[in-house]
Design a protein around this motif. Structure first.
Motif, mmCIF file in Angstrom:
data_model
loop_
_atom_site.group_PDB
_atom_site.id
_atom_site.type_symbol
_atom_site.label_atom_id
_atom_site.label_comp_id
_atom_site.label_asym_id
_atom_site.label_seq_id
_atom_site.Cartn_x
_atom_site.Cartn_y
_atom_site.Cartn_z
ATOM 1 N N ASP A 1 36.919 52.547 -48.092
ATOM 2 C CA ASP A 1 35.700 53.200 -47.626
ATOM 3 C C ASP A 1 34.606 52.989 -48.670
ATOM 4 O O ASP A 1 34.721 53.462 -49.807
ATOM 5 N N VAL A 2 33.525 52.283 -48.303
ATOM 6 C CA VAL A 2 32.462 51.961 -49.264
ATOM 7 C C VAL A 2 31.175 52.714 -48.947
ATOM 8 O O VAL A 2 30.122 52.411 -49.519
ATOM 9 N N ARG A 3 31.236 53.716 -48.066
ATOM 10 C CA ARG A 3 30.014 54.417 -47.662
ATOM 11 C C ARG A 3 29.348 55.164 -48.812
ATOM 12 O O ARG A 3 28.136 55.388 -48.792
ATOM 13 N N ALA A 4 30.118 55.561 -49.823
ATOM 14 C CA ALA A 4 29.537 56.291 -50.947
ATOM 15 C C ALA A 4 28.842 55.372 -51.940
ATOM 16 O O ALA A 4 28.096 55.838 -52.807
ATOM 17 N N ARG A 5 29.048 54.077 -51.816
ATOM 18 C CA ARG A 5 28.410 53.129 -52.739
ATOM 19 C C ARG A 5 26.933 52.974 -52.380
ATOM 20 O O ARG A 5 26.528 53.152 -51.229
ATOM 21 N N PRO A 6 26.101 52.616 -53.346
ATOM 22 C CA PRO A 6 24.667 52.460 -53.040
ATOM 23 C C PRO A 6 24.429 51.329 -52.044
ATOM 24 O O PRO A 6 25.195 50.362 -51.987
ATOM 25 N N TYR A 7 23.364 51.473 -51.276
ATOM 26 C CA TYR A 7 23.033 50.468 -50.270
ATOM 27 C C TYR A 7 22.942 49.070 -50.886
ATOM 28 O O TYR A 7 23.399 48.088 -50.280
ATOM 29 N N GLU A 8 22.366 48.955 -52.066
ATOM 30 C CA GLU A 8 22.213 47.645 -52.698
ATOM 31 C C GLU A 8 23.566 46.959 -52.844
ATOM 32 O O GLU A 8 23.696 45.747 -52.606
ATOM 33 N N ARG A 9 24.590 47.720 -53.216
ATOM 34 C CA ARG A 9 25.925 47.148 -53.368
ATOM 35 C C ARG A 9 26.545 46.840 -52.007
ATOM 36 O O ARG A 9 27.160 45.779 -51.814
ATOM 37 N N ARG A 10 26.365 47.742 -51.048
ATOM 38 C CA ARG A 10 26.913 47.495 -49.707
ATOM 39 C C ARG A 10 26.268 46.269 -49.080
ATOM 40 O O ARG A 10 26.926 45.494 -48.376
ATOM 41 N N ARG A 11 24.986 46.092 -49.330
ATOM 42 C CA ARG A 11 24.286 44.934 -48.794
ATOM 43 C C ARG A 11 24.888 43.644 -49.347
ATOM 44 O O ARG A 11 25.108 42.675 -48.618
ATOM 45 N N ALA A 12 25.165 43.608 -50.643
ATOM 46 C CA ALA A 12 25.762 42.423 -51.252
ATOM 47 C C ALA A 12 27.137 42.146 -50.649
ATOM 48 O O ALA A 12 27.487 40.987 -50.377
ATOM 49 N N LEU A 13 27.924 43.195 -50.421
ATOM 50 C CA LEU A 13 29.238 43.024 -49.806
ATOM 51 C C LEU A 13 29.103 42.483 -48.386
ATOM 52 O O LEU A 13 29.878 41.629 -47.950
ATOM 53 N N LEU A 14 28.104 42.982 -47.649
ATOM 54 C CA LEU A 14 27.883 42.547 -46.267
ATOM 55 C C LEU A 14 27.528 41.068 -46.207
ATOM 56 O O LEU A 14 28.073 40.309 -45.387
ATOM 57 N N VAL A 15 26.627 40.646 -47.075
ATOM 58 C CA VAL A 15 26.198 39.242 -47.083
ATOM 59 C C VAL A 15 27.364 38.337 -47.469
ATOM 60 O O VAL A 15 27.608 37.299 -46.834
ATOM 61 N N ASP A 16 28.111 38.720 -48.502
ATOM 62 C CA ASP A 16 29.255 37.908 -48.930
ATOM 63 C C ASP A 16 30.301 37.796 -47.829
ATOM 64 O O ASP A 16 30.972 36.769 -47.692
ATOM 65 N N LEU A 17 30.430 38.852 -47.032
ATOM 66 C CA LEU A 17 31.417 38.867 -45.966
ATOM 67 C C LEU A 17 31.015 37.993 -44.789
ATOM 68 O O LEU A 17 31.839 37.233 -44.252
ATOM 69 N N LEU A 18 29.751 38.081 -44.347
ATOM 70 C CA LEU A 18 29.345 37.467 -43.084
ATOM 71 C C LEU A 18 28.756 36.070 -43.195
ATOM 72 O O LEU A 18 28.879 35.271 -42.253
#
Length: 297
Positions: A119-136
């Motif tokens: 669960d990464v919802r508690a991480r800052p948006y900036e970090r979640r965004r990087a994870l999203l881009v790396d994933l997709l």
């Protein structure tokens, strides 16, 4: 899965630590990839996997334990088409397989909530965004991250130029922000246009009009039902109808128009049309707001 929501603002927020994303005109969709398969959930919580078999198949490329938040859109003639998304969403399982070929869906992902079971919802948006881009990014269409910028000037350019592609406006998020599940923790700036529209009819009765049936000077000329009229506007429309001799018209209208959230509703046609000044944020939701009748025209 409770999704994050946004509060409407009237001007573009500016300041340090803000991120800007274009707001696509589609259906909110949570994509959940488990070891057993893929589940697609609408904002309401309804499971709509069978309506979008093409997206469900594409999501099998995601690692198990992945949950994404985003918007399902259908592109047509170079722009997103909300009516086609509605058509896809309402299809039966058998019909959905056919529509997936003729009207393929795309997924504009703007957040990752879970990744490989974490669960990464508690991480800052900036970090979640990087994870999203790396994933997709390695996967490519139809699963794609929405564009994002931290430059307010570029965001302002997007706001002015992207509506031709079906973009509704902008969503603004803080870079240091956790995912605000079930809360209005984001901000949204929708396009709002004030312009004259043709009044081709009204709902209600000649003595008590409830809403106007409008044709906007943009789009495909499909009639739209306005938001409910104010008391003052009801009187003004009733007077205009009476001046045309509509006061003696039958109380029950036979012509119908599709109203968002209501389905087919009857209305009284006006020929020739009146003209009204209206404010609208998009061609479908929320409905156009009538500001005044243009009796000067």
């Amino acid at each position: 899965m409770r999704v994050a929501l946004a509060t409407a603002v009237r001007t573009l927020p500016r300041g340090a630590g803000l991120a800007y994303e274009p707001k696509f005109d589609g259906h909110r969709l949570v994509v959940a990839r488990s070891a057993a398969g893929v589940v697609l959930q609408a904002r309401s919580g309804r499971i709509v996997t069978s309506a979008f078999p093409d997206l469900a198949a594409a999501a099998l490329q995601l690692p198990a334990g992945t949950v994404l938040d985003g918007e399902v859109v259908v592109w047509h003639a170079g722009r997103t088409d909300f009516a086609l998304v509605q058509r896809r969403a309402a299809a039966t399982a058998a019909r959905a397989a056919v529509l997936a070929q003729s009207l393929p869906a795309s997924y504009a992902a703007f957040d990752v909530l879970e990744l490989a079971g974490l669960d990464v919802r508690a991480r800052p948006y900036e970090r979640r965004r990087a994870l999203l881009v790396d994933l997709l990014l390695p996967l490519g269409p139809p699963l794609q991250p929405v564009p994002m910028t931290t430059d307010p000037e570029l965001a302002a350019t997007w706001y002015e130029t992207l509506p031709a592609s079906g973009i509704e406006g902008l969503v603004v998020k803080r870079l240091d922000q956790a995912y605000p599940a079930g809360r209005r923790g984001w901000q949204k700036l929708r396009h709002t246009d004030v312009r004259d529209a043709a009044v081709v009819g009204y709902t209600g009765t000649p003595r008590r009009p409830l809403a106007l049936v409008l044709v906007l000077p943009v789009g495909d000329e499909t009639p739209l039902v306005s938001s409910p009229l104010t008391a003052a506007l009801r009187r003004e429309v009733a007077e205009a109808a009476a001046a045309r001799g509509d006061a003696e018209a039958p109380a029950t209208a036979t012509t119908t128009v599709t109203a968002i959230g209501l389905g087919e509703v009857p209305y009284h046609a006006l020929d020739p049309p009146l003209t009204a000044e209206v404010r609208h944020t998009s061609a479908r939701h929320p409905p156009p707001e009538v500001l005044r009748l243009r009796t000067d025209l």
